[in-house]
Design an enzyme around this catalytic site. Sequence first.
Site, PDB file in Angstrom:
ATOM      1  N   ARG A  31       0.809  -1.215   0.000  1.00 49.43           N
ATOM      2  CA  ARG A  31       0.000   0.000   0.000  1.00 49.43           C
ATOM      3  C   ARG A  31       0.842   1.265   0.000  1.00 49.43           C
ATOM      4  O   ARG A  31       0.300   2.361   0.009  1.00 49.43           O
ATOM      5  CB  ARG A  31      -0.824   0.004   1.279  1.00 49.43           C
ATOM      6  CG  ARG A  31      -2.287  -0.201   1.076  1.00 49.43           C
ATOM      7  CD  ARG A  31      -2.885  -0.169   2.459  1.00 49.43           C
ATOM      8  NE  ARG A  31      -4.267   0.110   2.441  1.00 49.43           N
ATOM      9  CZ  ARG A  31      -5.217  -0.826   2.400  1.00 49.43           C
ATOM     10  NH1 ARG A  31      -4.901  -2.081   2.268  1.00 49.43           N
ATOM     11  NH2 ARG A  31      -6.467  -0.475   2.463  1.00 49.43           N
TER      12      ARG A  31
ATOM     13  N   ARG B 239     -17.363  -2.974  11.080  1.00 50.04           N
ATOM     14  CA  ARG B 239     -16.005  -2.439  10.942  1.00 50.04           C
ATOM     15  C   ARG B 239     -15.960  -0.997  11.411  1.00 50.04           C
ATOM     16  O   ARG B 239     -16.792  -0.181  11.018  1.00 50.04           O
ATOM     17  CB  ARG B 239     -15.535  -2.547   9.476  1.00 50.04           C
ATOM     18  CG  ARG B 239     -14.914  -3.894   9.178  1.00 50.04           C
ATOM     19  CD  ARG B 239     -14.479  -4.030   7.743  1.00 50.04           C
ATOM     20  NE  ARG B 239     -13.500  -3.032   7.304  1.00 50.04           N
ATOM     21  CZ  ARG B 239     -12.777  -3.133   6.205  1.00 50.04           C
ATOM     22  NH1 ARG B 239     -12.906  -4.218   5.432  1.00 50.04           N
ATOM     23  NH2 ARG B 239     -11.930  -2.187   5.870  1.00 50.04           N
TER      24      ARG B 239
ATOM     25  N   ARG C 165      -9.850   7.516   4.301  1.00 55.54           N
ATOM     26  CA  ARG C 165      -9.219   6.378   3.614  1.00 55.54           C
ATOM     27  C   ARG C 165      -9.022   6.681   2.129  1.00 55.54           C
ATOM     28  O   ARG C 165      -8.016   6.295   1.534  1.00 55.54           O
ATOM     29  CB  ARG C 165     -10.074   5.108   3.790  1.00 55.54           C
ATOM     30  CG  ARG C 165      -9.964   4.518   5.181  1.00 55.54           C
ATOM     31  CD  ARG C 165     -11.186   3.700   5.546  1.00 55.54           C
ATOM     32  NE  ARG C 165     -11.300   2.446   4.820  1.00 55.54           N
ATOM     33  CZ  ARG C 165     -12.439   1.755   4.739  1.00 55.54           C
ATOM     34  NH1 ARG C 165     -13.537   2.189   5.319  1.00 55.54           N
ATOM     35  NH2 ARG C 165     -12.454   0.610   4.079  1.00 55.54           N
TER      36      ARG C 165
HETATM   37  P1  AP5 Z   1      -8.467  -3.191   4.202  1.00 51.63           P
HETATM   38  O1  AP5 Z   1      -9.164  -4.210   4.974  1.00 51.63           O
HETATM   39  O2  AP5 Z   1      -7.531  -3.608   3.116  1.00 51.63           O
HETATM   40  O3  AP5 Z   1      -9.549  -2.183   3.651  1.00 51.63           O
HETATM   41  P2  AP5 Z   1      -9.692  -1.262   2.365  1.00 51.63           P
HETATM   42  O4  AP5 Z   1      -8.529  -1.143   1.451  1.00 51.63           O
HETATM   43  O5  AP5 Z   1     -10.213   0.005   2.888  1.00 51.63           O
HETATM   44  O6  AP5 Z   1     -10.684  -2.045   1.482  1.00 51.63           O
HETATM   45  P3  AP5 Z   1     -11.994  -2.743   1.913  1.00 51.63           P
HETATM   46  O7  AP5 Z   1     -11.690  -4.058   2.574  1.00 51.63           O
HETATM   47  O8  AP5 Z   1     -12.836  -1.772   2.661  1.00 51.63           O
HETATM   48  O9  AP5 Z   1     -12.678  -2.960   0.506  1.00 51.63           O
HETATM   49  P4  AP5 Z   1     -12.399  -4.056  -0.593  1.00 51.63           P
HETATM   50  O10 AP5 Z   1     -11.657  -3.432  -1.718  1.00 51.63           O
HETATM   51  O11 AP5 Z   1     -11.874  -5.317  -0.020  1.00 51.63           O
HETATM   52  O12 AP5 Z   1     -13.878  -4.258  -1.103  1.00 51.63           O
HETATM   53  P5  AP5 Z   1     -14.951  -5.402  -0.752  1.00 51.63           P
HETATM   54  O13 AP5 Z   1     -14.685  -6.584  -1.607  1.00 51.63           O
HETATM   55  O14 AP5 Z   1     -15.080  -5.595   0.712  1.00 51.63           O
HETATM   56  O15 AP5 Z   1      -7.651  -2.254   5.180  1.00 51.63           O
HETATM   57  C1  AP5 Z   1      -8.272  -1.701   6.341  1.00 51.63           C
HETATM   58  C2  AP5 Z   1      -7.273  -0.841   7.093  1.00 51.63           C
HETATM   59  O16 AP5 Z   1      -6.206  -1.681   7.588  1.00 51.63           O
HETATM   60  C3  AP5 Z   1      -6.561   0.243   6.278  1.00 51.63           C
HETATM   61  O17 AP5 Z   1      -7.325   1.437   6.208  1.00 51.63           O
HETATM   62  C4  AP5 Z   1      -5.263   0.410   7.072  1.00 51.63           C
HETATM   63  O18 AP5 Z   1      -5.471   1.163   8.234  1.00 51.63           O
HETATM   64  C5  AP5 Z   1      -4.943  -1.013   7.510  1.00 51.63           C
HETATM   65  N1  AP5 Z   1      -4.095  -1.703   6.521  1.00 51.63           N
HETATM   66  C6  AP5 Z   1      -4.431  -2.793   5.768  1.00 51.63           C
HETATM   67  N2  AP5 Z   1      -3.424  -3.140   4.951  1.00 51.63           N
HETATM   68  C7  AP5 Z   1      -2.416  -2.263   5.197  1.00 51.63           C
HETATM   69  C8  AP5 Z   1      -1.124  -2.085   4.656  1.00 51.63           C
HETATM   70  N3  AP5 Z   1      -0.654  -2.878   3.687  1.00 51.63           N
HETATM   71  N4  AP5 Z   1      -0.370  -1.049   5.123  1.00 51.63           N
HETATM   72  C9  AP5 Z   1      -0.826  -0.244   6.089  1.00 51.63           C
HETATM   73  N5  AP5 Z   1      -2.049  -0.347   6.652  1.00 51.63           N
HETATM   74  C10 AP5 Z   1      -2.839  -1.355   6.212  1.00 51.63           C
HETATM   75  O19 AP5 Z   1     -16.254  -4.670  -1.315  1.00 51.63           O
HETATM   76  C11 AP5 Z   1     -16.818  -3.579  -0.614  1.00 51.63           C
HETATM   77  C12 AP5 Z   1     -18.345  -3.759  -0.534  1.00 51.63           C
HETATM   78  O20 AP5 Z   1     -18.889  -3.642  -1.836  1.00 51.63           O
HETATM   79  C13 AP5 Z   1     -18.781  -5.129  -0.017  1.00 51.63           C
HETATM   80  O21 AP5 Z   1     -19.917  -4.979   0.784  1.00 51.63           O
HETATM   81  C14 AP5 Z   1     -19.083  -5.919  -1.290  1.00 51.63           C
HETATM   82  O22 AP5 Z   1     -20.070  -6.888  -1.078  1.00 51.63           O
HETATM   83  C15 AP5 Z   1     -19.574  -4.833  -2.219  1.00 51.63           C
HETATM   84  N6  AP5 Z   1     -19.227  -5.073  -3.628  1.00 51.63           N
HETATM   85  C16 AP5 Z   1     -18.093  -5.634  -4.113  1.00 51.63           C
HETATM   86  N7  AP5 Z   1     -18.100  -5.657  -5.455  1.00 51.63           N
HETATM   87  C17 AP5 Z   1     -19.274  -5.082  -5.833  1.00 51.63           C
HETATM   88  C18 AP5 Z   1     -19.868  -4.815  -7.104  1.00 51.63           C
HETATM   89  N8  AP5 Z   1     -19.256  -5.124  -8.261  1.00 51.63           N
HETATM   90  N9  AP5 Z   1     -21.055  -4.202  -7.113  1.00 51.63           N
HETATM   91  C19 AP5 Z   1     -21.686  -3.870  -5.950  1.00 51.63           C
HETATM   92  N10 AP5 Z   1     -21.189  -4.125  -4.723  1.00 51.63           N
HETATM   93  C20 AP5 Z   1     -19.980  -4.714  -4.664  1.00 51.63           C
HETATM   94 MG    MG Z   2     -11.151  -5.921   1.883  1.00 50.80          MG
END
Ligand code: AP5
Ligand code: MG
Length: 191
Positions: free
Chosen positions: A90, A135, A146
């Site tokens: 990241r 969350r 974010r």
């Molecule tokens: P992390 O858990 O990685 O969260 P994020 O990047 O904010 O991403 P999300 O998990 O929220 O979303 P996603 O892309 O996985 O989407 P999802 O499939 O769930 O990180 C959380 C925190 O941890 C960071 O902010 C940081 O603090 C820390 N962290 C983690 N890694 C780090 C690193 N490497 N370095 C430093 N800090 C770190 O989909 C989202 C929603 O949309 C779901 O409800 C899903 O069902 C829905 N959805 C998915 N696809 C579709 C579609 N095509 N149409 C409609 N709805 C959809």
């Molecule tokens: Mg995720």
Amino acid sequence: MLNVIICGAPGCGKGTQSELIVEKYKLKHLSTGNLLRKEMAEKTELGVQAESFISKGSLVPDQMIIDMLTKAIDANEESENGIILDGFPRTVEQAEALEKMLADRNKETTVLLDLQVENRELINRLLKRGETSGRSDDNMETIKKRLQVYETKTAPVSDFYKKLGKYSGVNGMGTIDEIFGRIAEILDAKK
Ligand code: AP5
Ligand code: MG
């Protein structure tokens, strides 16, 4: 062997698409977000430290993440088909550390998939997920933070992989199946 990075802004579908990729290509899923949430649930020292960053929408410090991920990679000897890294690297520092870590193990990244989704759609998806996810970062204020952190710290990781010739942008708008079809086309060509 396929060593895939899936990246993109919060809510772009990294976790959702990783599940489908794991099913089809039998890769080991390593999500730094999931690993951190597990540490938080177990109230480990790392989890307690990480919580203050995550609930504010900031990144957890690079060295904590790199140590945690190195351990997870080395614990996964059964990943002979490869791995899918979700939410890591990241920062450019994490990308450099990853490439060194893999090279030390005679491995390399195959491709970085960058899921591209409009901000309005990202916010809608995360607010909807927040109704049931529990969350601490699925609320409007933290989502905005974010998205900002993504632009400044994470977007440059794409340039790093473009220079290595390993970058693939993917249109992340549409249904989950449509998006997976686009991803599978890219991965099938790399197998
Ligand atoms: P992390 O858990 O990685 O969260 P994020 O990047 O904010 O991403 P999300 O998990 O929220 O979303 P996603 O892309 O996985 O989407 P999802 O499939 O769930 O990180 C959380 C925190 O941890 C960071 O902010 C940081 O603090 C820390 N962290 C983690 N890694 C780090 C690193 N490497 N370095 C430093 N800090 C770190 O989909 C989202 C929603 O949309 C779901 O409800 C899903 O069902 C829905 N959805 C998915 N696809 C579709 C579609 N095509 N149409 C409609 N709805 C959809
Ligand atoms: Mg995720």
